[in-house]
Every structure is written in C-alpha cells, then in structure tokens.
Write a protein that holds these residues in place. Sequence first.
Motif, PDB file in Angstrom:
ATOM      1  N   VAL A 117       0.851  -1.188   0.000  1.00 16.41           N
ATOM      2  CA  VAL A 117       0.000   0.000   0.000  1.00 16.41           C
ATOM      3  C   VAL A 117       0.889   1.241   0.000  1.00 16.41           C
ATOM      4  CG1 VAL A 117      -1.758   1.308   1.250  1.00 16.41           C
ATOM      5  CG2 VAL A 117      -1.854  -1.197   1.211  1.00 16.41           C
ATOM      6  N   GLN A 118       0.623   2.132  -0.940  1.00 17.09           N
ATOM      7  CA  GLN A 118       1.350   3.406  -1.005  1.00 17.09           C
ATOM      8  C   GLN A 118       0.757   4.373   0.012  1.00 17.09           C
ATOM      9  OE1 GLN A 118       4.025   4.588  -3.287  1.00 17.09           O
ATOM     10  NE2 GLN A 118       4.007   5.997  -1.558  1.00 17.09           N
ATOM     11  N   PHE A 136      -2.894   5.602  -1.105  1.00 16.95           N
ATOM     12  CA  PHE A 136      -3.146   5.650  -2.544  1.00 16.95           C
ATOM     13  C   PHE A 136      -3.283   4.230  -3.095  1.00 16.95           C
ATOM     14  CE2 PHE A 136      -0.920   9.558  -1.470  1.00 16.95           C
ATOM     15  CZ  PHE A 136      -1.716  10.522  -2.077  1.00 16.95           C
ATOM     16  N   GLY A 137      -4.160   3.483  -2.487  1.00 10.78           N
ATOM     17  CA  GLY A 137      -4.479   2.168  -3.019  1.00 10.78           C
ATOM     18  C   GLY A 137      -3.358   1.160  -2.825  1.00 10.78           C
ATOM     19  N   ASN A 141     -11.606  -8.549  -3.362  1.00 15.33           N
ATOM     20  CA  ASN A 141     -12.936  -7.947  -3.286  1.00 15.33           C
ATOM     21  C   ASN A 141     -12.844  -6.650  -2.486  1.00 15.33           C
ATOM     22  OD1 ASN A 141     -13.216  -8.533  -0.446  1.00 15.33           O
ATOM     23  ND2 ASN A 141     -13.771 -10.658  -1.010  1.00 15.33           N
ATOM     24  N   ASP A 142     -13.914  -5.893  -2.468  1.00 19.26           N
ATOM     25  CA  ASP A 142     -13.901  -4.571  -1.824  1.00 19.26           C
ATOM     26  C   ASP A 142     -13.559  -4.667  -0.333  1.00 19.26           C
ATOM     27  OD1 ASP A 142     -14.504  -3.429  -4.212  1.00 19.26           O
ATOM     28  OD2 ASP A 142     -16.660  -3.216  -3.801  1.00 19.26           O
ATOM     29  N   ILE A 182      -5.852  -1.752   3.126  1.00 18.22           N
ATOM     30  CA  ILE A 182      -5.462  -0.339   3.133  1.00 18.22           C
ATOM     31  C   ILE A 182      -5.587   0.243   4.530  1.00 18.22           C
ATOM     32  CG2 ILE A 182      -6.083   1.943   2.249  1.00 18.22           C
ATOM     33  CD1 ILE A 182      -6.883   0.525  -0.387  1.00 18.22           C
ATOM     34  N   SER A 183      -6.610  -0.165   5.260  1.00 18.03           N
ATOM     35  CA  SER A 183      -6.803   0.321   6.623  1.00 18.03           C
ATOM     36  C   SER A 183      -5.648  -0.104   7.519  1.00 18.03           C
ATOM     37  CB  SER A 183      -8.126  -0.200   7.183  1.00 18.03           C
ATOM     38  OG  SER A 183      -8.280   0.171   8.531  1.00 18.03           O
ATOM     39  N   ALA A 184      -5.183  -1.336   7.357  1.00 19.32           N
ATOM     40  CA  ALA A 184      -4.064  -1.822   8.161  1.00 19.32           C
ATOM     41  C   ALA A 184      -2.808  -0.996   7.894  1.00 19.32           C
ATOM     42  CB  ALA A 184      -3.809  -3.294   7.859  1.00 19.32           C
ATOM     43  N   ALA A 185      -2.565  -0.691   6.626  1.00 16.23           N
ATOM     44  CA  ALA A 185      -1.391   0.117   6.270  1.00 16.23           C
ATOM     45  C   ALA A 185      -1.491   1.505   6.884  1.00 16.23           C
ATOM     46  CB  ALA A 185      -1.271   0.206   4.747  1.00 16.23           C
TER      47      ALA A 185
END
Length: 1003
Positions: free
Chosen positions: A210-211, A223-224, A247-248, A255-258
């Motif tokens: 994850v950026q 950024f995804g 999946n979503d 992304i939340s973890a990052a």
Amino acid sequence: MFKKVLIANRGAISCRIQRTLKTLEIEPVVVYSTADKESLHVLEADTCVHLPGVTPAETYLDVAKIIAAAKETGAEAIHPGYGFLSENPNFAQACEAAGLIFLGPTPEQLETCGLKHVCHEIARKCGVKLLEGSGLVQTATEALSASQKIGFPVIIKSSAGGGGIGMQVAQSAEEVESLFSQVQRLSQSNFADDSVFIEKYIERARHLEVQVFGDGKGKVWTFGERDCSTQRRNQKVVEETPAPSLNDTERTELISAAQRIAESVNYQSAGTIEFLWDELTREFYFLEINARLQVEHGVTEEVWGVDLVELMVRLGANELPEMMDFSPRGHSVQVRLYAEDPYKNFQPSAGLITHFESPASSYRCDRWVQSGTVVSPYYDPMLAKIVSHQDTREQAITTLITELEQTTCYGIETNLDYLQDILRSETFQTGEMYTQFLNVFPFVPQTLEVVDAGLETTVQDYPGRVGRWDVGVPPSGPFDPLHFRVANSILGNLEDAAGLEMSVKGGTFRFHAETAICLTGADMQATLNGAPIPRNQALRVQAGDLLKCGFVQGAGQRTYLCLAGGIQVPLYMGSRSTFKLGKFGGHGGRGLQPSDTLHYQAFQENRSITVDPEIVPELPESWDIHVTYGPHGAPEFFTEEDIEKVFQEEWEVHYNSDRTGIRLIGPKPNWARTDGGEAGLHPSNIHDNAYAVGAMDFTGDMPILLGPDGPSLGGFVCPAVIIKADLWKMGQLKPGDKIRFRCVLNAQAEQALVAQEQRMQTLSAPLASPVTGKREAIGTQILQVSEPDSRMEQITYRQAGDGVILIEFGQMELDLNLRFKAQAFYEWIQQSNTEGILELVPGIRSLQVQFDPIVIDINTILNLLQKAEGELPPVDDMEFNSRIVHLPLSWDDPSTRLAIEKYTQIVRDDAPWCPSNIEFIRRINGLDSEEQVKEIVYNASYFVMGLGDVYLGAPVATPLDPRHRLITTKYNPARTWTPENAVGIGGAYLCIYGMEGPGGYQF
C-alpha cells in the motif's frame, strides 16, 4: 519553495525527479560517477557534480561527497530517490547537520523502519497479523531451532535493508545452516548489519503493498494497493494497481491496516507498507515498511493522478496543501526493463547500447538510457520502467504488450522478450500470479549464442549501406554478395535479411530455438552436433543444437551463414551491415565476440526452396576477373605498356588484404609522367577521385582492389574496375591466389549483370561469365568531353566501372571555382530525382555518379549530365550552405605512430613518410623544424573540399595575409556533425579564408 535541490541518486529515478523539479521551477543538481558521465540523467541536467570513482561505495554511497556537492552548488535540499542512501538514517542525520533538508522520512523513522523485527512489533500493536516467526537469531543452531518450531518451509531474512536482498527459503533442516550463513554474510555486506530472523514461508503467496504519504504530524494519505507478486529471486519484475482478484472488503481491510501502521509512527513523506497475501486462506500478513519512494511508484501515480515526488518536495518546503483529494481511475501495469540475459540465468549484461527506441510519448517510460549509452557493470541493471495506464486491466496489459513490441534495445542483452512472454502467459492474464510464479515460468528465447566467434565474423545485409558515399560512408555489405544472396534465397528470406559473414575461420554457435539455416561460400568443414553438414541447402536446427565451423578447406576465403527470417539487428543509415572501421551497424558496430547473443524470428514452415546446384559457382585458386577500362589510363597517367600489363600479366593476392581492399603483387608500372604535379610526389597521385567498389587503385606502384569497406574518396589513379557481375569473386580471394583481369566493354558488363540478376531470381540456371572482349576493341576510358566556353570549363566524362561515371572539371589543378561547379552538378542531379541513381560523390574537382544499369542505361545518364551543363549558372551566381565547425587536434598521436610502424612492417619501409609523417611534411615543405609544422597546423583554418573517409583539406596559415578575406557564403551553426545532418560543399566548411585571384581563390 527551494531554488535548488540535489538528487542523491542516478539513472531513471534521477531523470524522473529532475522532471518534477523543473516543473516546480526548481533547479536540479545532479551527481554522477565516472562510469555515469554519459548517462541520460547527466545529459539532461543543467548543474552536475562529478563524484570521482565508479563503485557505489566511492560515489553514490559516499555521504561526505554528496553533502559537499550540495554545499558547493548551493542546494537547499536533497532528494534521495530509491536505493543507495534513501533509507540510511546516518545520511538523513548528516543532511540535518549540514543545514540541508532531507526529502524523506525522519532519521528516527528510517532507523525504526529499517529493522524488520522492530516493525513487526509496531504492526502487532496495530492489530495487524504477522506470519509465525522468530526474533533475531544469532547462530545457525538458533536458526535451526526456530525453523523446526515454526515448521518447514521457512524463509531466512535479513532484518536490515529490503528489496529481497539476501532472502533464502529453506525446505529442510539440512539447508538451514548454509543458508543462514549466506543471509548473514549478505546482510552484513549490503546493510552493515548481520541481524537475521526466521519466518514461516507460504508457498502460494502474493506480494501486496500500500502506497502511503504522511505529513509527519499524524495525517496519512493512502493511494491504493499494488500487486508485486511477479518476482524473480525476490526482485519485482511486473507491478500493477489495483491488485487483481481482491474484493472490496479485502481491499479496504488491507489499506486500513497500512494506514494504522503509518499513523502510529507519525510517518513523514512517501512510503510503502508491504504485506504477504495467502491465496488459500484469503488473509494478509505484515511484511515490512519501505521508508522511501518505491521503484513502482509510477503505477500509483498514473491511477491516482498524483505526483509523489512533488508531494515530497512540497512537504520538505513546508508547502504541503492542507486539503488533498485524490481518487483512482483505471488500471496501470509496469514492467522493469533489465540489462540481463534470461537464458543465461539472468546474468547481467553490460556494454554499449547501439540502438534504443521506444514508442511515441503516448505512454510512460522512465529511463536513463538512449542510443549510445554505455551500461556499467557497477550498478543495478535496471534500464527503464515502462508503464501502461488504461480503463481496465485487460486493456492495460494489451497496451503494454504493444508498447514492448515497439521498444527496441540492441547492443546488450535485456529481458524485453521475457517481459512480453510473462504478460502473454495465462497465469498473468488471469491474475493468478504468486511470488514463485517465475521460478517455473518457461521461456524459450529466439536467440543464437556465439560460443566461438571465429577469426572475423560480422553481421551483413544486401545491398548494404547505399546512398551514403557522399559523406564518406561505404556500402559495406557481404564481400561476396552472390553466395550471401543465394543463402537467403534458399531459405525464402527477403533479399535484405541480415546474415553472418565468416572469414578464414568460422565460429561456433548454439541455437536456443528451432530455425532453419543455410551455409554458402567457402568450405569451413561445418558440423552440426558433430556431424558434417552440406552447404547450399536449407537445414532444420533445434533448440540446443551446436553448429561448428572450422578453417576454410580448399579455395575461397569467406563463408556465409543465414537463418530463416534473418538476424535481428537495427537499421543504421538504412542497413544492418557492420562497418568495423566506423564502429557502427551490425551487432555493436564490431565483429562478433564469444558470449554475444543474436536474435532471430520464430521459425515458420515452408520457407525454403530448392535450387539448381549449378547456380553456385565453384571457387578456384586461379581466377579470371572481368573489368572495364578506366577511369584513368594511357597516355595521361600510364603508358600503353602499363595498360597491357594490367590486362595480360598474372597478379597474386598479397597477404595484407581485408574488407577495405585486396593488395596485389604484380608488375610495376613505368608511368607516363614523373610525378603527380600539384597532387603529390608520385605519378599515381591526383587531386581527388571518388572510388567505386572493385576499382584497381594504384597507391604508388602497388594496386589495391577496393572493397566494400574501402575508401570513398582518395588521390590515386585507377586503370580498371571489376564489373558488378564479378564483384563477388573479390570476396573469395585469399593470399596466394592468382588473378588475370579480362577486359570487357561496358555493354558486355551490363549484359552480364542483367543475366546474373535474372538467374538470381529463379535460382534455376548456372551463372555464366561475360564474353571477354579483345584488348584492341576496348577503346578509350574517356566517354565524352565537353569543350570549355565562357561559362564552363572543359568537362571530361570517364568510364569508372559499369554503372559508374567519373566527371572531371577543368585541368588538374587546385581551383575553388571547380569545387563549386562539382557541387552545383551534385545538387542539380540530386534535385532531378532520377530513378536509378544510387550514389553521387563530389570531390575536389570531380563528381562520381553511380547508377543501376538495370534501371537506367549509360546514354540516358550522359544526356542528363549534358542537360545539367546547360542549366547551371555561372560560378559567381552560385550559393551553397556552409558552417563553421571546431574540432580538436592530437599532435603526433600514438595511433598515428603505430599506424606508420605497422605500415613499415607490413607494406613497405621505404615510403617517404616513414618513419615519421611529421618529418616528411617538414621536409617537403622546406621548413626548418617540426615545431614549425605544428605551428602552421595549429594556427590554421581549414576548408573542407571533399568529405570522405579519406579527409581532404586545404590549410590556411594564420594570422591571415591582409589581402585574404572570409569567403564563406552562408553560416549554418551546428554543435555536432553526423552523416545525417551534413550540409554544404562536401558536408561542411571550416573557417574558409582565401585571396581572390586568377582562376579562383589562392591560399
């Protein structure tokens, strides 16, 4: 905002950062090593600082040198890019101590993120899952105990650093000890830290990341995610965003973890949080934090419409916008173009890139190389990152494949074909990649490996480099075009397909994919996998087959090897032929060397054809070679007895012969004159003469048959020229062969050429020799003479071979007016666009016209030239483009000394310019010392009167006589000269000065 920012990096990332800085109106400061002095990142920069040395430790890893460069140039900040010092906390601290802004994370964050075991503890506190693993292990015994507790397979990792360096997978207890020592050693050498830990290894894993970008105050933007699963030896090869098949819910959780991890350390600047995804359990596990810009940041920028470098710069300048809103669009895929050979276990490939071309700027290509770049062995082999961005993944992949097909890189081996095969594979197309995918990925390169290059093996094509002789570039091409063309015809190739020419001793080649081959020419006792093979036949070869060619047995000198579809090398000036003296064309502008790799097309069935065996002539050791008389003959230059000797006596091939020319041993001429007048001391000297391939060129008393790599312009007489239908014979002459020259009429020569071409089209009838004309029926070498008038001097048209006319203007004297008239003829004929004219070569007082006798006959050419006579204006009304060029001079150069030494040993030791050319110049000009020669040479300006590989210039001593005046017509400045941009008389003017007087300008 900053005024100057130093980029503490090299290559593609330095070019990338420069572009952003210039957009922000910030001056980039670039550092470079000695090995990188011609890198694109240096050539594009306005301010550069040299870091002496070539290794990373001497240059891009030397903190003191980089800090000094920043201070010296007035830079206010340093952008580290990726790799090198980008994650080095000591460097970040050194920047702070020097009053410089480090455009990246804080030194404390770099130290924390650089230790994987510390990052693991941070992730655990943030509630992010970790793979089962150990803490730091100090010994192999501890590593074995931890591995057995976790359960095999395990992965042994360095706690410091990143990029997959040092990681090793242990499948059993027996492998742990040796692999532990290896990882510990690599960790110490690469990161100065031998900390190692053990982790559970997931066989079917994907690499997701994850950026993130943080403001250092707790605010973090994401950024995804990117999928970087397509790896080789833990090094990423293909990256994309968004990751396929998530999946979503899975994407949101990742992304939340990052974001939680980055926020927990108040992360500052650009960074990446990396995870391992278990495809079977659909769960992700934290891997590490990369506290820097990633190589694959480009795919994120394309999808999210963000410039991460700009954000890093703005954050460092305290100008980061408080509100930033970005949203993703479409799909992006990136491949890494490496200088490596996939067939040779991805061995790095260093050397000269002879040709690099990428498609139009419709896609993103972050690169540091171009045609002419030398790839050093000292650094990472990545050459470029090629990025595609489209609405869907399928479209992005398709577009990227097309972009790679249109990208070419020659001179060194790359993974370009390998990347295309990956993108086309079912595994990648369906998004089912995993980190070990490439370990079992089959790749079959369409390549030929040079095991042994033989004595001299070069890539050639037919007809060679036509239309460049006016700027001194010879045609090159196969020395024996007949056998070369037969080989291509047998394989069903296009006539201009490139093949190999081998001289005296052939090479050994291994085929990596199926194809068909054909050998023609001299017999080199070729074997395929140890078994003898015939010549003049199409033969099927399979992957792994070994072709070995030895020394020539019997008659002949050269053998040709052609492959179905031809060898794939770039066009250079319209041809794939090698010109070794010019160091261009073919493979790297040189002869082949062991370990070279040549590419060829995928094999197609039904390519070969059957030929009449008699179409290929036998190779004798005593030759009849047919010639036409002229352009220079008796009684002007030779005596009648001399000409009789040329056509009646037997000649022997000298051992000092090659593609530039075949020296001949034979009778010495008596000559019709005592010297060359203004042109030189020897009666063979003339002011100028544009040569034809096959011309018998008397350089003094010894003739040379000029070859396809020979001089285009020179100052010696030529009494005969080999007819086009017999030029192939010259390529098969070897030392000791005997030759008799049979003189034929021009009409007979043209008939022989037409007959040969007709037979070459069908390959169904033997080649016949032309009827030999009797000496008394030949007549004069002069075709026509136009009498002088008030507007034009006498013009003499001379036969210079079938399909070649030499036009001479006025008398044999140096007169600038004659040079202008030759140039005017040259430009008039050029502008006529007459079909069939192949070459126009202007000299000092002459112009050579080469034409195709099959397309246009000699009488039509003569009528065209007479028309030009009548339409050209007087000299006073002529105007030509010109320019001034400044060139360096090397006095008494060691290369010149070596050339003279070789000449005395191989050719003759009694030449007047031996043993010192400078002493010869002093003597014939009546000067008192060699120092006076140097003063005249260095204080002179030069007027280029002819442009060829034999340079003809007229020096003008300065300071100028008061009566002299500048006589250039137009000034066309140019920083560099190449054959493509040459203009004006012979291509250029060099500071033309002269004094007007009778008959022209006097020097």
